[in-house]
Scaffold this active site. Structure first.
Site, PDB file in Angstrom:
ATOM      1  N   GLY A   1      35.338  23.319 -12.934  1.00 13.71           N
ATOM      2  CA  GLY A   1      35.083  24.733 -13.183  1.00 13.71           C
ATOM      3  C   GLY A   1      33.655  25.100 -12.819  1.00 13.71           C
ATOM      4  O   GLY A   1      32.773  24.235 -12.765  1.00 13.71           O
TER       5      GLY A   1
ATOM      6  N   ARG B   1      31.231  14.288 -13.624  1.00  6.33           N
ATOM      7  CA  ARG B   1      30.062  14.856 -14.330  1.00  6.33           C
ATOM      8  C   ARG B   1      30.540  15.575 -15.592  1.00  6.33           C
ATOM      9  O   ARG B   1      31.689  16.006 -15.682  1.00  6.33           O
ATOM     10  CB  ARG B   1      29.321  15.867 -13.453  1.00  6.33           C
ATOM     11  CG  ARG B   1      28.426  15.228 -12.426  1.00  6.33           C
ATOM     12  CD  ARG B   1      27.349  16.176 -11.909  1.00  6.33           C
ATOM     13  NE  ARG B   1      27.845  17.368 -11.258  1.00  6.33           N
ATOM     14  CZ  ARG B   1      27.547  18.609 -11.642  1.00  6.33           C
ATOM     15  NH1 ARG B   1      26.765  18.822 -12.687  1.00  6.33           N
ATOM     16  NH2 ARG B   1      28.028  19.656 -10.974  1.00  6.33           N
TER      17      ARG B   1
ATOM     18  N   TYR C   1      34.801  34.694 -15.157  1.00  5.75           N
ATOM     19  CA  TYR C   1      35.090  33.430 -15.866  1.00  5.75           C
ATOM     20  C   TYR C   1      36.085  33.658 -16.997  1.00  5.75           C
ATOM     21  O   TYR C   1      37.045  32.880 -17.166  1.00  5.75           O
ATOM     22  CB  TYR C   1      33.763  32.888 -16.398  1.00  5.75           C
ATOM     23  CG  TYR C   1      33.801  31.515 -17.037  1.00  5.75           C
ATOM     24  CD1 TYR C   1      33.822  30.351 -16.254  1.00  5.75           C
ATOM     25  CD2 TYR C   1      33.763  31.372 -18.420  1.00  5.75           C
ATOM     26  CE1 TYR C   1      33.811  29.100 -16.850  1.00  5.75           C
ATOM     27  CE2 TYR C   1      33.757  30.121 -19.018  1.00  5.75           C
ATOM     28  CZ  TYR C   1      33.773  28.988 -18.229  1.00  5.75           C
ATOM     29  OH  TYR C   1      33.764  27.741 -18.823  1.00  5.75           O
TER      30      TYR C   1
END
Ligand code: NAP
Length: 282
Positions: free
Chosen positions: A120, A48, A183
């Site tokens: 991620g 994706r 993050y």
């Protein structure tokens, strides 16, 4: 084993005979030297978004590609149907699962030459509201996974004197971002991991680089827009004027750079962080 990029393998046709340069390096005559790589590549989060574009780009360059994904079976099946690229369900936060999956990929496709650590996630919250779970999920997926994926395969790369490792960081690892302390910390950590790997493994013909994208149109940025209560179109339109090239990024903008870093000819580029953001740290 040695400190130099290994010589290019020739398939033996007369128009691809090597030619010698005064500097002592050997180049093939074929002008498309960079255009073909018959290597085995693993792309995490490869079915994706940015990862899918990387998988397709590496396949187009001649690689045998394995795309790893977490749990979106529908997207993975559709991706394989569209591209012919085999997908492997593997949670990159589990060291045992990574080791087993990489073993399976090598049994299916051959020794792994290229690893793109792309998987991620985000779990955004202001620091004063961030939970330990949000912190750990992001650190485990974005940062700890690098250890899980790299440690089972670097030895094989060393033994074959060739390896390309690319980690997908983020501009937010460099400049920070409101609501993304987890993050930003993980993405900064990825850069340190990459630079140190480059120093330690360079002598074995292995390069390690990081790519740090800015705003790229994917499900991840669509989810950010939704969290902010904006349509994805309005979100992109608001971001574009702040970027020097006056547009948001597309997945292919990143995939092209990865393709170069994974190529045979990129053997002297290592330990770098390449910002793919339409400008400096946008
Ligand atoms: P995305 O569209 O959300 O896709 C994420 C991919 O990672 C999916 O294939 C997902 O698998 C996989 N994944 C997530 N957790 C995983 C796990 N535990 N194990 C294995 N695979 C896992 O994300 P994207 O926007 O393409 O982002 C790709 C990378 O670029 C990420 O590292 C992201 O932080 C980084 N990045 C993105 C942007 C941006 O603007 N989009 C900017 C800077 C950096 P499933 O398909 O099974 O869910």
């Amino acid at each position: 084993m040695g400190g130099l990029d290994p010589p290019i393998a020739f398939s033996g046709t007369s128009n691809q005979l090597p030619q010698f340069c005064p500097c002592g390096m050997i180049f093939p005559k074929n002008k498309n030297r960079e255009d073909q790589m018959s290597r085995v590549a693993v792309v995490t989060g490869g079915s994706r978004g940015i990862g899918a574009a990387i998988s397709k780009e590496l396949k187009a360059k001649g690689c045998k590609v394995a795309a790893i994904y977490a749990g979106n079976d529908a997207a993975a099946s559709a991706f394989t149907a569209e591209t012919g690229i085999k997908t492997y369900k593997c949670d990159v936060t589990s060291a045992e699962t990574c080791a087993a999956t990489l073993k399976q990929i090598e049994a299916d496709l051959g020794p792994i030459d290229i690893l793109v650590n792309n998987a991620g996630i985000t779990r955004d919250a202001m620091f004063h509201k961030m939970t330990l779970t949000q912190w750990q999920e992001v650190l485990n997926t974005n940062l700890n996974a690098l250890f899980n994926m790299t440690s089972p395969i670097w030895g094989g790369m060393r033994d074959r004197s060739f390896g390309r490792i690319v980690c997908i960081s983020s501009i937010n690892g460099q400049k920070g971002q409101m609501g993304q302390v987890n993050y930003s910390a993980a993405k900064a950590g990825m850069q340190g991991f990459t630079k140190t790997l480059a120093i330690e493994l360079g002598q074995f013909g292995i390069t390690a680089n990081a790519v740090a994208p800015g705003f790229i149109v994917t499900d991840m940025t669509a989810a950010t827009a939704a969290r902010l209560g904006m349509s994805f179109e309005d979100f992109q339109a608001a971001a574009a004027p702040q970027i020097p090239v006056r547009r948001v990024g597309q997945v292919d903008d990143v995939a092209h750079v990865i393709s170069f870093l994974c190529s045979e000819g990129a053997g002297f580029v290592s330990g770098q962080v390449i910002y793919v953001a339409g400008g400096p740290l946008c």
